[in-house]
Design an enzyme around this catalytic site. Structure first.
Site: not given
Ligand code: XLS
Ligand code: NI
Ligand code: NI
Length: 442
Positions: A101, A104
């Site tokens: 993501h 992240d």
């Protein structure tokens, strides 16, 4: 970071008798099965979020796993240390792909512009690591569910400013995925759903969700991002009614809005069970609708009603999954992403390695046993035989569209009562599976 995995060797295949916890017992990456190496068949991916960001926080307690990698969290130095750790782990395990993501890989900034700058810095950093290790990106995505701004949804938010913010996040995440030469891009609608109709305009929310998807498709075409888009169905959690409930409802949404050509599905094992389906049911539904794309490999717990994202160790499930993957023609752009985390009590870096080994060995068994079932032929032959009445006579007429209700009525009247039916033999079939799995062992 200095000491991260320092004592862990490169994980090698040592055979089924190996008692070394840091070895593969069944996953032999270069072993060729039906013309392809295990590595090519299985296309394993590391989930950036669980592995490098998840600390084991739950509703009742704080994190148990230290993911600081000796750096201050929320800084670029920390983000770089996470990337270093991730590429080291993937290299030790021989994992060829990762999924991520936006949130992240880079810390959030004070403003959206600053967040984008951080993402650009980290994308350059990660791209260098990809180039030097040969590790690829399976898919990217935007996290449109974690931050409070998305409390009422992203593309389905009641506030148009939130919709616009989500659009900017999706655009950026697609840009980075393209920079990584990602094989695909995922939409998981964690907050795309609702809690109560008392405050919800369901039709507008669904229309807006489709509007966002159409804009994403237009953008993908404009920048020539070649990988497919995937939708990852999940029935609930965090929202009560999630719009992409399961494979069937997601496909019907895509068709209603004319999006079906641009999407495939990313099926997650634990989401299937939350929807009241088996993993293989969801995979089959995707495949027969030409929507099989990729897999989030994990497992739930029959006694817990939520997405526990456990590492997959159930061999039967892996076998039934791989049967569907093989029958769907195998992975093309997709793969097996371990959307999985260790239990809160297994909190050490060694446990991460052991958990991945367990998952990879489980799917290696799944692959081998699935091919053994196909080669054995009894299951496929049984199914073929079961439907053979559709290959000739009235059955062939039905399949070929050569009959109608009146003709069938005449046929049924002349045929008389149905006095026999053929047994479905479920128990026999299940015992064939067991004999293929264990027959050589005892
Ligand atoms: C959550 C989802 C999520 C997606 C990516 O349940 O599985 O992890 O895979 O956003
Ligand atoms: Ni997932
Ligand atoms: Ni999930």
């Amino acid at each position: 970071m200095k000491n991260y995995l320092k004592t862990i060797p490169k994980i090698k295949f040592k055979g089924s008798k190996s008692t070394d916890p840091f070895s593969f017992r069944f996953y032999n990456p270069n072993e060729v099965i039906h013309g392809k190496s295990m590595k090519e068949h299985l296309r394993f991916a590391m989930s950036y979020w669980h592995t490098l960001c998840g600390t084991g926080v739950d509703m009742f307690g704080s994190g148990t796993a230290d993911k600081s990698f000796s750096k201050k969290e929320g800084t670029l130095a920390h983000a770089k240390a996470k990337a270093d750790a991730g590429f080291l782990l993937m290299s030790k395990l021989g994992i060829g792909f990762f999924c991520f993501h936006d949130v992240d890989i880079a810390p959030a900034g004070e403003t959206l512009a600053e967040t984008h700058t951080n993402l650009d810095i980290m994308a350059d950093y990660i791209k260098e690591k990809m180039d030097s290790t040969g590790i690829k990106c399976l898919w990217g995505t935007a996290n449109l569910f974690g931050h409070p701004r998305f409390m009422h949804g992203a593309a389905t938010a009641p506030n148009a400013d939130v919709f616009a913010y989500a659009a900017a996040s999706i655009k950026k995440a697609i840009d980075i995925t393209k920079k990584f030469d990602g094989q695909g891009y995922v939409f998981w609608g964690g907050r795309e759903g609702y809690e109560t109709l008392l405050n919800t305009d369901m039709k507008l929310e669904l229309d807006n969700l489709a509007r966002m998807m159409h804009m994403a498709v237009d953008y993908k075409n404009k920048i020539k991002f070649n990988g497919p888009f995937y939708i990852e169905p999940k029935p609930k959690e965090p929202t009560k009614h999630q719009y992409d409930f399961d494979a069937a409802s997601t496909i019907s949404f895509l068709r209603k809005y004319g999006l079906e050509k641009h999407f495939k599905l990313n099926i997650e094992a634990n989401h299937a069970t939350l929807a009241g389906h088996t993993f293989e049911h969801e995979l089959r539904t995707a495949a027969i609708n030409d929507m099989f794309g990729s897999i989030d490999a994990n497992q739930g717990d029959m006694l817990l009603g939520w997405d526990t994202d456990q590492f997959p160790t159930d061999v039967y499930n892996a076998v039934y999954c791989m049967l569907e993957v093989i029958r769907a023609g195998g992975f093309t752009t997709g793969g097996l992403n371990f959307d999985a985390k260790q239990r809160r009590g297994s909190y050490t870096p060694e446990d991460t390695v052991i958990a991945y080994i367990a998952g990879m060995d489980t799917f290696a068994l799944g692959l081998k046993i699935a091919y053994a079932i196909i080669d054995d032929g009894r299951i496929d032959d049984f199914v073929k035989e079961r439907y053979k009445s559709y290959t000739h006579g009235i059955g062939a007429d039905i399949v070929n569209g050569k009959t109608d209700l009146e003709k069938l009525t005449r046929y049924a009247l002349s045929n008389g009562e149905i006095t026999t039916n053929t047994s479905g033999r479920q128990e026999m079939l299940e015992s064939i599976i067991n004999s293929i799995m264990f027959g050589n062992r005892f």
